[in-house]
Design an enzyme around this catalytic site. Structure first.
Site, PDB file in Angstrom:
ATOM      1  N   ARG A  88       6.505  -4.088   2.557  1.00  0.00           N
ATOM      2  CA  ARG A  88       5.948  -3.363   1.409  1.00  0.00           C
ATOM      3  C   ARG A  88       5.820  -1.886   1.749  1.00  0.00           C
ATOM      4  O   ARG A  88       5.994  -1.473   2.896  1.00  0.00           O
ATOM      5  CB  ARG A  88       4.557  -3.922   1.038  1.00  0.00           C
ATOM      6  CG  ARG A  88       3.550  -3.779   2.164  1.00  0.00           C
ATOM      7  CD  ARG A  88       2.113  -3.865   1.691  1.00  0.00           C
ATOM      8  NE  ARG A  88       1.175  -3.969   2.816  1.00  0.00           N
ATOM      9  CZ  ARG A  88       0.784  -2.963   3.576  1.00  0.00           C
ATOM     10  NH1 ARG A  88       1.262  -1.748   3.387  1.00  0.00           N
ATOM     11  NH2 ARG A  88      -0.078  -3.148   4.566  1.00  0.00           N
ATOM     12  N   GLY A  89       5.467  -1.086   0.748  1.00  0.00           N
ATOM     13  CA  GLY A  89       5.146   0.315   0.994  1.00  0.00           C
ATOM     14  C   GLY A  89       3.731   0.424   1.545  1.00  0.00           C
ATOM     15  O   GLY A  89       2.988  -0.550   1.618  1.00  0.00           O
ATOM     16  N   GLY A  90       3.355   1.628   1.944  1.00  0.00           N
ATOM     17  CA  GLY A  90       2.001   1.856   2.442  1.00  0.00           C
ATOM     18  C   GLY A  90       1.889   1.682   3.942  1.00  0.00           C
ATOM     19  O   GLY A  90       2.849   1.323   4.626  1.00  0.00           O
ATOM     20  N   ILE A  92      -1.325   0.651   7.007  1.00  0.00           N
ATOM     21  CA  ILE A  92      -1.987  -0.559   7.484  1.00  0.00           C
ATOM     22  C   ILE A  92      -3.178  -0.927   6.596  1.00  0.00           C
ATOM     23  O   ILE A  92      -3.843  -0.058   6.044  1.00  0.00           O
ATOM     24  CB  ILE A  92      -2.463  -0.387   8.947  1.00  0.00           C
ATOM     25  CG1 ILE A  92      -2.757  -1.763   9.584  1.00  0.00           C
ATOM     26  CG2 ILE A  92      -3.658   0.552   9.050  1.00  0.00           C
ATOM     27  CD1 ILE A  92      -2.832  -1.724  11.098  1.00  0.00           C
ATOM     28  N   TYR A  94      -6.181  -4.435   5.827  1.00  0.00           N
ATOM     29  CA  TYR A  94      -6.798  -5.683   6.287  1.00  0.00           C
ATOM     30  C   TYR A  94      -6.949  -6.641   5.105  1.00  0.00           C
ATOM     31  O   TYR A  94      -7.249  -6.223   3.985  1.00  0.00           O
ATOM     32  CB  TYR A  94      -8.183  -5.394   6.880  1.00  0.00           C
ATOM     33  CG  TYR A  94      -9.103  -6.603   6.920  1.00  0.00           C
ATOM     34  CD1 TYR A  94      -8.967  -7.571   7.921  1.00  0.00           C
ATOM     35  CD2 TYR A  94     -10.098  -6.778   5.959  1.00  0.00           C
ATOM     36  CE1 TYR A  94      -9.794  -8.689   7.944  1.00  0.00           C
ATOM     37  CE2 TYR A  94     -10.936  -7.880   5.989  1.00  0.00           C
ATOM     38  CZ  TYR A  94     -10.777  -8.836   6.978  1.00  0.00           C
ATOM     39  OH  TYR A  94     -11.589  -9.942   7.001  1.00  0.00           O
ATOM     40  N   ALA A 160      -7.038  -1.659  -2.127  1.00  0.00           N
ATOM     41  CA  ALA A 160      -5.785  -1.142  -1.557  1.00  0.00           C
ATOM     42  C   ALA A 160      -4.599  -1.736  -2.309  1.00  0.00           C
ATOM     43  O   ALA A 160      -4.680  -2.859  -2.832  1.00  0.00           O
ATOM     44  CB  ALA A 160      -5.697  -1.504  -0.079  1.00  0.00           C
ATOM     45  N   PHE A 174      -2.114  -6.059  -4.631  1.00  0.00           N
ATOM     46  CA  PHE A 174      -3.404  -5.382  -4.445  1.00  0.00           C
ATOM     47  C   PHE A 174      -4.379  -6.279  -3.695  1.00  0.00           C
ATOM     48  O   PHE A 174      -4.245  -7.505  -3.668  1.00  0.00           O
ATOM     49  CB  PHE A 174      -4.007  -4.978  -5.799  1.00  0.00           C
ATOM     50  CG  PHE A 174      -4.324  -6.127  -6.711  1.00  0.00           C
ATOM     51  CD1 PHE A 174      -5.524  -6.825  -6.616  1.00  0.00           C
ATOM     52  CD2 PHE A 174      -3.418  -6.521  -7.700  1.00  0.00           C
ATOM     53  CE1 PHE A 174      -5.834  -7.881  -7.463  1.00  0.00           C
ATOM     54  CE2 PHE A 174      -3.716  -7.585  -8.547  1.00  0.00           C
ATOM     55  CZ  PHE A 174      -4.920  -8.268  -8.428  1.00  0.00           C
ATOM     56  N   CYS A 191      -5.030   2.352   5.637  1.00  0.00           N
ATOM     57  CA  CYS A 191      -3.961   3.034   4.906  1.00  0.00           C
ATOM     58  C   CYS A 191      -3.497   4.305   5.616  1.00  0.00           C
ATOM     59  O   CYS A 191      -2.841   5.161   5.019  1.00  0.00           O
ATOM     60  CB  CYS A 191      -4.379   3.339   3.470  1.00  0.00           C
ATOM     61  SG  CYS A 191      -4.917   1.882   2.564  1.00  0.00           S
TER      62      CYS A 191
END
Length: 235
Positions: A88-90, A92, A94, A160, A174, A191
């Site tokens: 995915r994009g982004g 790190i 949790y 997030a 999300f 992030c």
């Protein structure tokens, strides 16, 4: 154009198992689209919405920096957590108990072909849901997700987001902190953004929140925004 979305609540499920399942649904949609283009057929493509709660796990997006994970492999095991580099994009993030994770696997050609609009709609569904609890969520320019008190020293992230899209088919999605143990975020630079805190509905409201109720509210807003019909489907 199929605007029906099959909802599947997977309960508590391992991250890798869920990722593999996402990939299988993603492939199902893409294969139909490829076949339609090959023989000029008009087979409808399905859409899916997965709800899940993961055991403690850290995930790193394809452009993320592994140094934003502040734990060694040994420390991860001691905390009962796992770690995955994903597509995915982004950066790190949790996932864990008390967090609502939503994975829309949609053929955007059934709705609109605009990834920017897609992300804004996901954010808006969360913002509208939080508003029903008296919480003022907002966007932070250049940073995907939903925040509180943007532009102040008290800025904190409550939801997030990170997605992948190919051939206008989406996956990932999300993660909304509802009753999550925020201590697990201390082990990462969320992030990849230094100096900004995370929060949860539980912390903001000072009480435990009914997660099933929150899920229902999110779905209501997604249906409105996407002009979709979401129905429960058997797994």
């Amino acid at each position: 154009m199929n605007k029906k979305v099959q909802l599947q609540d997977l309960g508590n499920k391992d991250y890798k198992e869920t990722w593999d399942y996402q990939e299988s649904l993603f492939k199902e949609i893409v294969d139909i689209k490829i076949q339609n283009r090959k023989d000029n057929s008009q087979l409808p493509t399905p859409n899916f919405m997965l709800y899940v709660e993961h055991p403690h796990v850290y995930t790193l997006g394809k452009s993320g920096d592994v140094s934003n994970l502040l734990l060694s492999e040994k420390q991860l095991k001691a905390k009962g957590a796992t770690f995955y580099k994903i597509n995915r994009g982004g950066d790190i993030t949790y996932h864990g108990p008390g967090q609502i994770v939503g994975y829309p696997i949609l053929d955007l050609e059934n709705f609109f072909t605009d990834i920017h609009k897609y992300l804004r709609f996901l954010e808006e569904a969360i913002i509208l849901t939080l508003a029903e609890y008296g919480l003022h969520g907002t966007r932070s320019e250049g940073e995907t997700g939903v925040w509180f008190d943007v532009g102040t020293p008290f800025a904190r992230k409550i939801c997030a987001m990170g997605v992948r899209a190919s051939r206008w088919v989406t996956m990932h999605g999300f993660a909304l902190n509802v009753n999550a143990d925020l201590g697990y975020f201390d082990n990462i630079i969320p992030c990849g953004i230094k100096g900004k805190a995370v929060t949860s509905m539980h912390v903001e409201l000072g009480k435990e929140i009914n997660e099933q109720e929150v899920k229902a509210k999110i779905l209501k807003h997604l249906e409105f925004l996407f002009e979709a019909e979401i129905f429960t489907s058997k797994i």
